[in-house]
Scaffold this motif. Sequence first.
Motif, PDB file in Angstrom:
ATOM      1  N   SER A   1       2.210   8.197 -11.563  1.00  0.00           N
ATOM      2  CA  SER A   1       1.076   8.246 -12.478  1.00  0.00           C
ATOM      3  C   SER A   1       1.568   8.362 -13.914  1.00  0.00           C
ATOM      4  N   PHE A   2       1.161   7.414 -14.772  1.00  0.00           N
ATOM      5  CA  PHE A   2       1.584   7.382 -16.169  1.00  0.00           C
ATOM      6  C   PHE A   2       0.545   8.053 -17.056  1.00  0.00           C
ATOM      7  N   HIS A   3       1.023   8.962 -17.902  1.00  0.00           N
ATOM      8  CA  HIS A   3       0.168   9.677 -18.848  1.00  0.00           C
ATOM      9  C   HIS A   3       0.820   9.697 -20.232  1.00  0.00           C
ATOM     10  N   GLY A   4       0.052  10.167 -21.206  1.00  0.00           N
ATOM     11  CA  GLY A   4       0.597  10.309 -22.550  1.00  0.00           C
ATOM     12  C   GLY A   4       0.260  11.660 -23.139  1.00  0.00           C
ATOM     13  N   TYR A   5       1.177  12.187 -23.942  1.00  0.00           N
ATOM     14  CA  TYR A   5       0.883  13.421 -24.679  1.00  0.00           C
ATOM     15  C   TYR A   5       1.164  13.192 -26.161  1.00  0.00           C
ATOM     16  N   GLU A   6       0.601  14.028 -27.000  1.00  0.00           N
ATOM     17  CA  GLU A   6       0.657  13.826 -28.443  1.00  0.00           C
ATOM     18  C   GLU A   6       1.954  14.370 -29.041  1.00  0.00           C
ATOM     19  N   ASP A   7       2.766  13.481 -29.544  1.00  0.00           N
ATOM     20  CA  ASP A   7       3.964  13.829 -30.312  1.00  0.00           C
ATOM     21  C   ASP A   7       4.472  12.544 -30.950  1.00  0.00           C
ATOM     22  N   GLU A   8       4.200  12.388 -32.218  1.00  0.00           N
ATOM     23  CA  GLU A   8       4.576  11.172 -32.927  1.00  0.00           C
ATOM     24  C   GLU A   8       5.988  11.233 -33.502  1.00  0.00           C
ATOM     25  N   LEU A   9       6.670  12.349 -33.317  1.00  0.00           N
ATOM     26  CA  LEU A   9       7.998  12.519 -33.906  1.00  0.00           C
ATOM     27  C   LEU A   9       9.136  12.234 -32.931  1.00  0.00           C
ATOM     28  N   GLU A  10       9.009  12.700 -31.705  1.00  0.00           N
ATOM     29  CA  GLU A  10      10.107  12.600 -30.751  1.00  0.00           C
ATOM     30  C   GLU A  10       9.764  11.666 -29.595  1.00  0.00           C
ATOM     31  N   LYS A  11      10.664  10.735 -29.324  1.00  0.00           N
ATOM     32  CA  LYS A  11      10.512   9.870 -28.158  1.00  0.00           C
ATOM     33  C   LYS A  11      11.014  10.636 -26.936  1.00  0.00           C
ATOM     34  N   HIS A  12      10.096  10.948 -26.036  1.00  0.00           N
ATOM     35  CA  HIS A  12      10.463  11.803 -24.914  1.00  0.00           C
ATOM     36  C   HIS A  12       9.515  11.583 -23.746  1.00  0.00           C
ATOM     37  N   THR A  13       9.999  11.870 -22.544  1.00  0.00           N
ATOM     38  CA  THR A  13       9.187  11.825 -21.327  1.00  0.00           C
ATOM     39  C   THR A  13       9.358  13.129 -20.568  1.00  0.00           C
ATOM     40  N   TYR A  14       8.231  13.719 -20.168  1.00  0.00           N
ATOM     41  CA  TYR A  14       8.244  14.872 -19.277  1.00  0.00           C
ATOM     42  C   TYR A  14       7.924  14.386 -17.866  1.00  0.00           C
TER      43      TYR A  14
ATOM     44  N   PRO B   1       0.804  -1.230   0.000  1.00  0.00           N
ATOM     45  CA  PRO B   1       0.000   0.000   0.000  1.00  0.00           C
ATOM     46  C   PRO B   1       0.834   1.275   0.000  1.00  0.00           C
ATOM     47  N   ASP B   2       2.129   1.161   0.303  1.00  0.00           N
ATOM     48  CA  ASP B   2       2.964   2.359   0.378  1.00  0.00           C
ATOM     49  C   ASP B   2       3.279   2.947  -0.999  1.00  0.00           C
ATOM     50  N   ILE B   3       3.200   2.116  -2.040  1.00  0.00           N
ATOM     51  CA  ILE B   3       3.535   2.575  -3.392  1.00  0.00           C
ATOM     52  C   ILE B   3       2.394   2.247  -4.333  1.00  0.00           C
ATOM     53  N   ALA B   4       1.922   3.250  -5.063  1.00  0.00           N
ATOM     54  CA  ALA B   4       0.830   3.073  -6.020  1.00  0.00           C
ATOM     55  C   ALA B   4       1.311   3.427  -7.416  1.00  0.00           C
ATOM     56  N   SER B   5       1.049   2.525  -8.351  1.00  0.00           N
ATOM     57  CA  SER B   5       1.357   2.741  -9.763  1.00  0.00           C
ATOM     58  C   SER B   5       0.032   2.849 -10.497  1.00  0.00           C
ATOM     59  N   ILE B   6      -0.253   4.020 -11.079  1.00  0.00           N
ATOM     60  CA  ILE B   6      -1.586   4.268 -11.621  1.00  0.00           C
ATOM     61  C   ILE B   6      -1.545   4.804 -13.050  1.00  0.00           C
ATOM     62  N   ALA B   7      -2.662   4.572 -13.753  1.00  0.00           N
ATOM     63  CA  ALA B   7      -2.869   5.135 -15.091  1.00  0.00           C
ATOM     64  C   ALA B   7      -4.351   5.474 -15.193  1.00  0.00           C
ATOM     65  N   ILE B   8      -4.689   6.722 -14.992  1.00  0.00           N
ATOM     66  CA  ILE B   8      -6.098   7.124 -14.969  1.00  0.00           C
ATOM     67  C   ILE B   8      -6.648   7.407 -16.365  1.00  0.00           C
TER      68      ILE B   8
ATOM     69  N   LEU C   1       4.409  11.105 -14.981  1.00  0.00           N
ATOM     70  CA  LEU C   1       5.200  10.906 -16.193  1.00  0.00           C
ATOM     71  C   LEU C   1       4.311  11.140 -17.404  1.00  0.00           C
ATOM     72  N   GLU C   2       4.682  12.096 -18.239  1.00  0.00           N
ATOM     73  CA  GLU C   2       3.976  12.368 -19.487  1.00  0.00           C
ATOM     74  C   GLU C   2       4.855  11.838 -20.621  1.00  0.00           C
ATOM     75  N   ILE C   3       4.364  10.842 -21.340  1.00  0.00           N
ATOM     76  CA  ILE C   3       5.168  10.115 -22.316  1.00  0.00           C
ATOM     77  C   ILE C   3       4.625  10.373 -23.717  1.00  0.00           C
ATOM     78  N   SER C   4       5.500  10.735 -24.629  1.00  0.00           N
ATOM     79  CA  SER C   4       5.074  11.086 -25.980  1.00  0.00           C
ATOM     80  C   SER C   4       4.493   9.883 -26.721  1.00  0.00           C
ATOM     81  N   THR C   5       3.698  10.172 -27.732  1.00  0.00           N
ATOM     82  CA  THR C   5       3.125   9.122 -28.575  1.00  0.00           C
ATOM     83  C   THR C   5       4.227   8.262 -29.175  1.00  0.00           C
TER      84      THR C   5
END
Length: 246
Positions: free
Chosen positions: A126-139, A57-64, A189-193
């Motif tokens: 928390s894992f998320h995604g943002y739109e960018d099909e050109l560059e492999k990147h994580t914010y 319970p101390d660590i939560a890995s989520i994707a809403i 984590l915001e991860i590109s397309t």
Amino acid sequence: MKRNNFMIVGLALAVIMIAMLLVNGSNGNDKYKNFNELHQQEKQDEDYRISSEERDPDIASIAIHGGGIEPGTTDLAEQLAFAGDYSFYSFQGIKASNNTDLHIDSTNFDEPEAVALVSDSFYTVSFHGYEDELEKHTYLGGLDEALAQSIEIELKKAGFSVSDAPKEINGEEKDNIVNQNRQSKGVQLEISTAQRMAFFEEGDFSSGNRDNRTEEFYDYVEAVGRGLSGGEGLVVKMEASMLQTF
């Protein structure tokens, strides 16, 4: 003079377009303002699915914004939780199309199971995604700066492109669900397309191909796991048959 004015206007338009891409389903564009509104119109297990499992319970890995909303994020959250024996949660769009209609902004996401699981955790990723099909990147964002820095170091060591998130998606709002844990701070984590597509064979992150994961997928999860565990590795490369698929 006119030429300079045109250049300024062009630059301003470019900045606005980039910001719109980064926001990707911001609060103002969401069809539903909260889970109750969504629940009144959409059918569970037909339009959306909720998956959760309580482990450590101390660590939560989520994707809403999982499933077809921001493809690949559920898979990352699930794999990290499975490998580290962490608690797991994902809200997944499972429609044939228009899954982005199910996007609820992180500051408004109040689905009860998610709130309970995160509230009980000490560290939240928390894992998320943002739109960018050109560059492999994580914010990287969220209010847990120390943990974000640890994860950033490990991702960069593994060869991934990472930087601090721009304001539009930095996850620093106090009411963002990632910051609703016992410390009132988490990591987003915001991860590109392009990066998410690279996690699956032939760059196909459609629902029928998400079990076909690349080495890059496992390397990424392992790096995040090392960041969470202070540099210690997680065993994440395992047969797909060993995983519980949500």
